[in-house]
Structures are given as structure tokens and as C-alpha cells.
Design a protein around this motif. Structure first.
Motif, short mmCIF file in Angstrom:
data_model
loop_
_atom_site.label_atom_id
_atom_site.label_comp_id
_atom_site.label_asym_id
_atom_site.label_seq_id
_atom_site.Cartn_x
_atom_site.Cartn_y
_atom_site.Cartn_z
N VAL A 56 1.15 -1.08 -0.32
CA VAL A 56 0.43 0.40 -0.27
C VAL A 56 0.75 1.47 0.02
CG1 VAL A 56 -1.32 1.30 1.43
CG2 VAL A 56 -1.82 -1.38 1.29
N VAL A 57 0.57 2.03 -0.98
CA VAL A 57 1.55 3.30 -1.24
C VAL A 57 0.67 4.42 -0.54
CG1 VAL A 57 3.00 2.33 -2.62
CG2 VAL A 57 0.96 3.57 -3.65
N PHE A 58 -1.07 4.71 -0.62
CA PHE A 58 -1.36 5.62 -0.10
C PHE A 58 -2.97 5.06 0.93
CE2 PHE A 58 -5.19 7.97 -1.08
CZ PHE A 58 -4.95 9.71 -0.73
N LEU A 59 -2.95 6.20 2.04
CA LEU A 59 -4.27 5.37 2.45
C LEU A 59 -5.22 7.03 3.03
CD1 LEU A 59 -3.63 2.71 4.78
CD2 LEU A 59 -5.23 2.61 3.34
N ALA A 60 -6.31 7.38 2.28
CA ALA A 60 -6.74 8.40 2.50
C ALA A 60 -7.36 8.38 3.89
CB ALA A 60 -8.64 8.43 1.87
N ALA A 61 -7.13 7.87 5.04
CA ALA A 61 -8.07 7.93 6.39
C ALA A 61 -5.94 8.44 7.30
CB ALA A 61 -7.86 6.52 7.05
N GLU A 62 -4.91 8.34 6.43
CA GLU A 62 -3.57 8.89 6.80
C GLU A 62 -3.59 10.11 6.61
OE1 GLU A 62 -1.02 6.06 5.74
OE2 GLU A 62 -1.19 4.35 7.77
N GLN A 63 -4.25 10.99 5.94
CA GLN A 63 -4.05 12.34 5.07
C GLN A 63 -4.55 13.55 6.27
OE1 GLN A 63 -2.07 12.62 2.54
NE2 GLN A 63 -3.03 10.01 2.80
N LYS A 64 -4.63 13.91 6.87
CA LYS A 64 -4.55 15.22 7.99
C LYS A 64 -5.63 15.88 7.45
CE LYS A 64 -3.84 18.13 11.18
NZ LYS A 64 -2.37 19.28 11.72
N ASP A 65 -6.93 16.33 7.57
CA ASP A 65 -7.93 16.91 7.32
C ASP A 65 -8.43 16.79 6.17
OD1 ASP A 65 -7.78 18.19 9.78
OD2 ASP A 65 -6.58 19.68 9.15
N ILE A 66 -8.11 15.30 5.71
CA ILE A 66 -8.88 14.97 4.15
C ILE A 66 -10.39 14.93 3.85
CG2 ILE A 66 -9.20 12.99 4.51
CD1 ILE A 66 -7.63 14.04 1.27
N TRP A 67 -10.81 15.66 2.52
CA TRP A 67 -12.09 16.10 2.22
C TRP A 67 -12.86 15.07 2.07
CZ3 TRP A 67 -14.11 14.45 -2.01
CH2 TRP A 67 -13.65 14.38 -3.06
N ALA A 68 -12.71 13.79 2.05
CA ALA A 68 -13.34 12.56 0.95
C ALA A 68 -13.28 11.22 1.94
CB ALA A 68 -12.49 12.00 -0.12
N THR A 69 -14.36 10.48 1.82
CA THR A 69 -13.89 9.75 3.04
C THR A 69 -13.93 7.75 2.02
OG1 THR A 69 -16.86 8.85 3.01
CG2 THR A 69 -15.36 10.24 4.84
N ASP A 70 -14.19 7.29 0.64
CA ASP A 70 -14.40 6.60 -0.38
C ASP A 70 -13.72 6.43 -1.33
OD1 ASP A 70 -14.89 4.15 -1.04
OD2 ASP A 70 -17.06 4.58 0.00
N GLY A 71 -13.69 5.71 -2.16
CA GLY A 71 -13.53 5.23 -3.40
C GLY A 71 -11.61 4.94 -3.30
N GLY A 72 -10.99 5.56 -4.01
CA GLY A 72 -9.69 5.28 -4.08
C GLY A 72 -9.36 4.65 -5.76
N TRP A 73 -10.05 5.23 -6.78
CA TRP A 73 -10.59 4.66 -8.00
C TRP A 73 -8.83 5.39 -8.91
CZ3 TRP A 73 -16.55 6.60 -8.54
CH2 TRP A 73 -16.93 5.48 -7.23
N ALA A 74 -9.42 4.09 -9.89
CA ALA A 74 -8.24 4.84 -11.01
C ALA A 74 -6.81 5.55 -10.50
CB ALA A 74 -9.69 6.02 -11.89
N PRO A 75 -5.57 5.09 -10.32
CA PRO A 75 -5.21 5.88 -9.05
C PRO A 75 -3.78 5.22 -10.34
CG PRO A 75 -4.83 3.87 -8.27
CD PRO A 75 -5.83 3.99 -9.32
N GLU A 76 -3.19 7.14 -10.57
CA GLU A 76 -1.79 7.25 -11.23
C GLU A 76 -0.54 7.20 -11.29
OE1 GLU A 76 -4.97 7.79 -15.73
OE2 GLU A 76 -3.39 9.17 -14.88
#
Length: 333
Positions: A56-76
């Protein structure tokens, strides 16, 4: 691991010549990576046949004050300015957007809209960890419901994000582009319209009446830009082919890989639509070069429970063709 064993939606491959390694990015799958959460994972291979278990190289939950809760689609992941930039689509159903005013085909089904768009994250390594540059909003305008942002750099060196504007807001989905700041930290100016899904006349002849809400009418998905040796500009993209007049595919299962070519050779177009490259519920493809300089396309099939499929491609001027399916690498099926 081999491709038939690897959950793989919206695949994106970086061929890193320095390490002789192919990096295959996709949405995080807990059962495969062992890590829970919305994010991005990457498989690695030296031959496109045998792959290491993903990290795993990216987790949304580890981003401080991130606006989003779901997805993770189409990474480039793209190299730029000595760093690596991850584009991935996130969303948040608890952040509603106003229903847009009626367009030429009426109001888009009164489907509730919510914040959805591609975020930009940066790292010093292809293996991350990636940190979102602006955790407060997506990179495209936040009042638009968008997805699948990709990087394009024009001949002047200007970076752009090209993205799909959701049919949920437009009925007839569009491709749009917006200029990025030199460090990819934000946008410059207003979006530029490129084309709409129904411009591909082979989809069907007119907007169908009485289409059920759960079946998307005209979808734009998965843009990826490619500059050909003759200077032409191609865009791979995906949509749903209608099941009309005996054509293969259906609105609910006919996911199709297609492409378009810019007549001007610039991102502004005008864009001419080509025919389907691969049918059979296949799509969201991208082009890359192998270490022995073969032009390849990776895509996923089927749409649900997707697996990666590989095709060797051929360019005749600006015409892109499938040369052969690489079942020896992707396991067939």
C-alpha cells in the motif's frame, strides 16, 4: 502472483527503466494487501508475468483533514520535477452538491450529487508514501462531479489534468481539461471542454428515453493521453456501448475500450472519435512501453471482479490497432 489471481480495477503501469521494474497501481484491496482502508496499492514485476504481492502506497485515512471518505479509484503515478505524483479519485456522499440546472436533455434524473474528484498526492518514491497536496478539496473544480484525472503535458511544458465530468451531472458525460500550476499544486484558469460521450456515434444514435436511473446513458471514463511518433495526440477512454441493432455489448455490461485523436495535435482538439479497440466488457486502459520497446495496453475485464488484460499494440501514423492479445502474460480468459 499472476494477473488471473490479482484483483485489478483501473490498472496503471509505470515502466521504471532504472530498476527494470514494472509498477502496477490499482485501488487498495484489503484481502490482497492485508491493509484496511481506501487507498492505492502497487504490484511489481520484472517481466509482466510474475508479480510480487502488493504494498500500500496511499491511504486516505492517513491524510490529515482529508475531505473524502471513499473511492480510491483510478490511481495513476507520474514523474514530474524530480518527484512522483499520484492522481486518484475520491468522494464523500456526506458532502452534497446542488443538482445542476436542466440541460438540453432535462435534469439528470434528480440523482443526488456529492463531492467527487481526483486528488493529487506527492512522494519521493514510486513506493510512496504519498501525501495529498491539498486535503481540503479535489483538484478539479469542487462543484463539478468528476473522476479519473490524468496528467498531460503539452509541447510548451504546460501540465494539464484531463478528467471525466460525470454523466450524473450532465447526462451526456464529457471529457474536460484544466491547466495545472507548475508544481501541480493547484489549477490555473477555467476548465476546457474537449468532447462529449455521444460524439462517438457508434454508441447509439440518440439519447434514449425512459432510461432507468441505474443504467448510465452516456458515460466518459478513464482518459489517458499518448503522443505518437508522428506528433499526433491520442486519448484512450472508455464508455458503455448500447445494445442496439444487434451490436455487441449492452448498456449494463458493454464496457468498451476506445480512443480519440486530436485533429490539431493539441489538447484543445477538435477531437475525432475512433471505433472500439476492445469490447467484451473491457476498458479503462492505458498505454506503456516495455523495456524492449513494445507498445502495450493494459486494461481490466470484466467490469466487476476485474482482472488485468494485456495487449500488444501497433501504431500506423495516428491509427492505434490491437496487434495481438498477450494471453501468455495475462493468463487468458
Amino acid at each position: 502472483m499472476r494477473l488471473p489471481d490479482m484483483p485489478l480495477h483501473d490498472p496503471f503501469i509505470v515502466a521504471d527503466e532504472q530498476s527494470g521494474t514494472y509498477y502496477l497501481y490499482t485501488s487498495n484491496d484489503q484481502a490482497t494487501s492485508g491493509v484496511d482502508g481506501v487507498g492505492t496499492m502497487v504490484y511489481r514485476s520484472h517481466d509482466l508475468r510474475d508479480w510480487m504481492r502488493p504494498v500500500v502506497v496511499f491511504l486516505a485515512a492517513e491524510q490529515k483533514d482529508i475531505w473524502a471518505t471513499d473511492g480510491g479509484w483510478a490511481p495513476e503515478v507520474h514523474a514530474w520535477g524530480g518527484k512522483y505524483y499520484l492522481f486518484t479519485t475520491l468522494h464523500n456522499q456526506d458532502k452534497p452538491l446542488p443538482v445542476p440546472p436542466p440541460g438540453p436533455w432535462g435534469t439528470p434524473f434528480q440523482v443526488p450529487n456529492h463531492m467527487r474528484g481526483t486528488v493529487t498526492a506527492v512522494s519521493d518514491s514510486l513506493l510512496g508514501p504519498f501525501t495529498v497536496i491539498d486535503p481540503s478539496r479535489p483538484t478539479p473544480p469542487e462543484n463539478l462531479m468528476t473522476l479519473d484525472g490524468t496528467l498531460h503535458v503539452d509541447p510548451s511544458g504546460q501540465p494539464w489534468m484531463v478528467y471525466a465530468h460525470e454523466w450524473l451531472q450532465t447526462i451526456d458525460g464529457t471529457m474536460e481539461a484544466i491547466r495545472l500550476a507548475p508544481d501541480l499544486s493547484g489549477t490555473v484558469g477555467a476548465p476546457v471542454f474537449l468532447f462529449k460521450a455521444s460524439d462517438a456515434s457508434w454508441i447509439s444514435e440518440q439519447i434514449p428515453s425512459g432510461v432507468p436511473h441505474q443504467l448510465p446513458p452516456y458515460v466518459t471514463d478513464g482518459p489517458q493521453l499518448y503522443r505518437t511518433p508522428d506528433g499526433s495526440l491520442l486519448m484512450l477512454w472508455s464508455t458503455y456501448e448500447k445494445d442496439v441493432a444487434g451490436q455487441e455489448g449492452s448498456i449494463s455490461g458493454g464496457y468498451v475500450q476506445t480512443c480519440a485523436v486530436s485533429k490539431s495535435g493539441t489538447i484543445e482538439g477538435p477531437w475525432q472519435q475512433c471505433g472500439p479497440l476492445v469490447r467484451n466488457d473491457s476498458g479503462h486502459g492505458m498505454l506503456f512501453h516495455t523495456f524492449d520497446d513494445r507498445l502495450m495496453m493494459v486494461l481490466h475485464r470484466p467490469f466487476d471482479n476485474a482482472r488485468g488484460k494485456l495487449y500488444e499494440m501497433q501504431l500506423l501514423g495516428h491509427e492505434l490497432r490491437v496487434l495481438r492479445r498477450r494471453a501468455d502474460l495475462d493468463g487468458g480468459g
